[in-house]
Enzyme design. Structure first.
Site, short mmCIF file in Angstrom:
data_model
loop_
_atom_site.label_atom_id
_atom_site.label_comp_id
_atom_site.label_asym_id
_atom_site.label_seq_id
_atom_site.Cartn_x
_atom_site.Cartn_y
_atom_site.Cartn_z
N ARG A 191 0.83 -1.17 -0.13
CA ARG A 191 -0.04 -0.04 0.22
C ARG A 191 0.88 1.08 0.05
O ARG A 191 0.74 2.37 -0.61
CB ARG A 191 -0.83 -0.07 1.22
CG ARG A 191 -2.05 -1.17 0.89
CD ARG A 191 -3.08 -0.90 2.31
NE ARG A 191 -3.96 -0.03 2.12
CZ ARG A 191 -4.89 0.37 3.16
NH1 ARG A 191 -4.83 -0.26 4.22
NH2 ARG A 191 -5.59 1.45 3.00
N CYS A 243 -1.58 5.89 8.95
CA CYS A 243 -1.84 4.58 8.22
C CYS A 243 -2.96 4.65 7.29
O CYS A 243 -3.14 5.87 6.53
CB CYS A 243 -2.18 3.56 9.38
SG CYS A 243 -3.59 4.29 10.50
#
Length: 285
Positions: free
Chosen positions: A177, A234
């Site tokens: 990611r 995050c």
């Protein structure tokens, strides 16, 4: 400084001593955000179920991210429903690497509760020690705790844009990611330019946190040394709380960006980097 962690045996000892301990079952994960059915099937004796999506976050404009911080009034009402009183030891746990429990630890600690801990190893650690579970719901007597607005240890979207110029900005998501290879939840893949990838799962071994020295070494490898300001983000501010917990174990103060990538990627005009390095290939949203 006392550790923010508590072992299953230490917690069992506190409970046997009839200390005022409030247990919070914060079972939540991306593929199963509703943890109540699992809680009803078996939880630590006396534990109250905590709904992360509705009690540890607020539903708001998606441009604020998927899990914006709850306002003081909402969090205080939830904590009183959980039966939290002033002076209680509060222990949070979950069943997946303590990530959701860390969110409870972080928001409650930042709201002024003096003794909030996370059960190291979570539910699995408790069961490994052959300690008992209860079933069904727990409806405690309403608590009287007074909380404060969360004002310190928090970064907003403009703070993190400039953070790499004054310290270290950590992207604690999985490497794929961070690189921008995939993005299952948000509209754009990649990372905030200047951010260094340090997946929060790095701080665990067999579901428990590594030693303070090992965690400090991991932070140092990412550029976090004495005197360097560090912030973490995050996907939506949950795993970043886990990194803040790891930092606390190691004596490192980690600022959290609650909006995280879910806010950044929904904000027009922000820059996005892809690749394995902090600013390899940058484009504008």
């Amino acid at each position: 400084m006392a550790s923010p962690l508590i072992s299953p045996l230490e917690l069992s000892h506190l409970i046997r001593e009839h200390r005022p301990v409030r247990l919070l079952d914060v079972r939540w994960r991306l593929d199963a955000p509703e943890g109540r059915p699992a809680y009803l099937d078996g939880h630590l004796p006396g534990a109250v179920y905590v709904d992360l999506d509705r009690e540890l976050a607020r539903r708001d404009d998606p441009r604020q991210g998927r899990h914006p911080l709850p306002p003081r009034e909402q969090l205080q009402e939830a904590a009183r429903r959980w039966g939290v009183n002033s002076g209680d030891v509060v222990v949070a746990y979950d069943d997946l690497h303590s990530v959701a429990a860390a969110r409870a630890w972080w928001v409650l600690t930042r709201s002024g509760l003096p003794d909030v801990r996370v059960l190291d190893g979570g539910l699995r650690g408790w069961l490994t020690e052959r300690l008992p579970l209860d079933t069904g719901d727990v409806l405690p007597r309403r608590g009287d705790v007074e909380l404060q607005e969360i004002e310190h240890g928090v970064a907003d979207i403009d703070d993190v844009e400039d953070w790499p110029w004054k310290g270290v900005l950590l992207d604690v998501r999985a490497p794929e990611r961070y690189r921008g290879d995939s993005e299952p939840l948000d509209p754009v893949a990649g990372h905030i330019p200047g951010a260094v990838n340090l997946p929060t799962t790095t701080h665990l071994v067999a579901g428990r946190f590594r030693s303070p020295d090992e965690i400090r070494a991991e932070f140092a490898a990412a550029g976090v040394v004495d005197g360097v300001a560090v912030a973490a983000y995050c996907g939506s501010g949950i795993a970043a709380s886990h990194t803040a917990l790891a930092g606390a174990i190691a004596g490192i103060d980690v600022t959290v960006y609650p909006g995280s990538w879910s806010q950044w990627s929904n904000s027009r005009g922000r820059l996005v980097a892809v690749g394995t390095t902090p600013s390899a290939e940058v484009s504008r949203l």
